[in-house]
Design an enzyme around this catalytic site. Structure first.
Site: not given
Ligand code: 7TS
Length: 405
Positions: A122, A199, A202, A225, A361
């Site tokens: 990401h 990370d 997910q 999430k 992303c």
């Molecule tokens: N890393 C991964 C693997 C992610 O899927 C996401 C967000 C992030 C980092 C960032 O997370 P945040 O909460 O700090 O924004 N992924 C997604 C997605 O797949 N669609 O919207 C956000």
């Protein structure tokens, strides 16, 4: 086993109608919906205990502080960390990774040092390293993918040298919904004396995580999430690293004493929690995790795996369907014939079905696949096979519309 109909009743938003159709929410990898107990917790904190934490001798401040620290302990147990001071509250995965890039990067890395990331990251696990590179000259190298979109572990083994200082990879791809062999990745790095940042954005909602069993050096995730509120996340870090790293945010709570000529920093975890934390969100995150525990993460995972298996099976019945990678988690990315994912997403939206379309992303991965983006359906514990049937019917309708044009 989980009783999905009972669980659905706990999510007020699932009653919504979109364009007069029942909402089918399949965008859970972006964010999950919130159960009533989490929503109520936010309201209760403001109604009964709102007060800034850690600084007050008065009753309300102490109640709020205790509730926030209880959440830290809930998170510690949930991910199997040794100490609660290894749990740093952040705004989310993105901030957690930026914290490591800045604090670990500024304290322990120098020009010419190398970091290993992967081709399926990401942007939140790419851009912080680019910023570090611009500041310090630290380089990053990228683990390539094999033909079926898995990390090329043999290539990875060959990427270590005397300058390698950190590996930072995703546990589960947010695009492909596939799980990387994270324990093997960590073991290989450790055999080269290199620490690993996972990370977990997910993986945390869909898998039992035990950071000690994994022997992860850092583990980052977002509360929103995993049925918790937005604006709160976690960085787990081994005590040894966190003690060594300098803070990158300065301000209240992260200090022991401040003089104009010298400031001494607070103990862990407060050293990395400058400013008023989102204690309301943190307390609600604790509630979300308790809610997940009440169902059992293994039960949640079993239901989601079955949904994913069913979705893949049903998608494959549609002619000209392309599924990317080998989804084994709770998300599946696909394209249907020549239909642009944005068009498909718009048609499905009109049917009340929320999926996500585009690059998710993860532009380098999408470029690698040589496509404009994907359509992605992603699942949570409250989703049903009936909703997947609605998705399949919706896609078939879109295909019909496009073939008639
Ligand atoms: N890393 C991964 C693997 C992610 O899927 C996401 C967000 C992030 C980092 C960032 O997370 P945040 O909460 O700090 O924004 N992924 C997604 C997605 O797949 N669609 O919207 C956000």
């Amino acid at each position: 086993m989980v009783n999905i109909e009972e669980i659905r009743k706990e999510f007020p938003i699932l009653e919504s109608r979109i364009y007069d159709k029942p909402l089918v929410y399949l965008d859970n990898a972006a964010t999950t919906q919130k159960p009533k107990c989490v929503i109520d917790t936010i309201s209760n904190v403001y109604t009964t205990m709102n007060s800034n934490v850690h600084r007050g001798v008065h009753h309300l401040s102490q109640v709020a502080t205790t509730a926030m620290e209880n959440s830290r302990e809930t998170v510690r147990k949930f991910i199997g960390a040794k100490h609660s001071h290894e749990i740093i509250f952040t705004r989310g995965t993105t901030e957690s990774i930026n914290l490591v890039a800045s604090s670990y990067g500024n304290t322990l890395l120098k020009e010419g040092d190398e970091i290993i990331i992967s081709a399926m990251e990401h942007h939140s696990n790419i851009v912080p390293w680019q910023l570090l590179h611009a500041r310090t000259g630290v380089k990053f190298r990228v683990i390539p993918l094999t033909g079926n979109c898995k990390l090329d572990i043999e290539a990875y083994k060959g990427m270590f040298n005397e300058k390698t200082r950190l590996v930072s990879v995703t546990h589960v791809s947010n695009v492909l919904g596939s799980t990387n062999p994270i324990k093997e990745i960590i073991d290989i790095a450790h055999s080269n004396d290199v620490p690993v940042l996972v990370d977990g954005a997910q993986s945390i909602p869909h898998k039992k995580i035990d950071v000690m069993e994994l022997d992860a050096d850092f583990f980052a995730f977002s509360g929103h999430k995993i049925y918790g509120p937005t604006g709160v996340g976690v960085l787990y870090g081994k005590e040894l690293w966190l003690e060594t790293m300098q803070p990158y945010n300065g301000g209240g709570e992260m200090i022991k004493s401040v003089r104009f000529d010298k400031t001494s920093f607070n103990d862990l975890p407060y050293k990395f929690e400058a400013g008023t934390p989102d204690y309301v969100g943190i307390i609600a995150l604790g509630k979300a995790i308790e809610w997940v525990n009440s169902l059992g993460i293994e039960n949640i995972a079993a239901h989601e795996h079955e949904l994913t298996r069913y979705a893949v099976e049903q998608l494959k019945t549609i002619p000209e369907m392309r599924i990317f990678g080998e989804p084994d988690g709770a998300a599946v990315s696909f394209l249907t014939g020549d239909i642009h994912p944005a068009d498909l997403g718009t048609i499905l939206d009109r049917l009340g079905i929320a999926i996500r379309t585009g690059h998710h992303c993860a532009q380098p991965l999408i470029d690698h696949l040589g496509i404009p983006g994907t359509a992605r359906a992603s699942f949570a514990v409250y989703n049903t096979k009936k909703e997947i049937d609605a998705l399949i019917q919706g896609i078939k309708r879109a295909v019909k519309m496009f073939t008639q044009c």
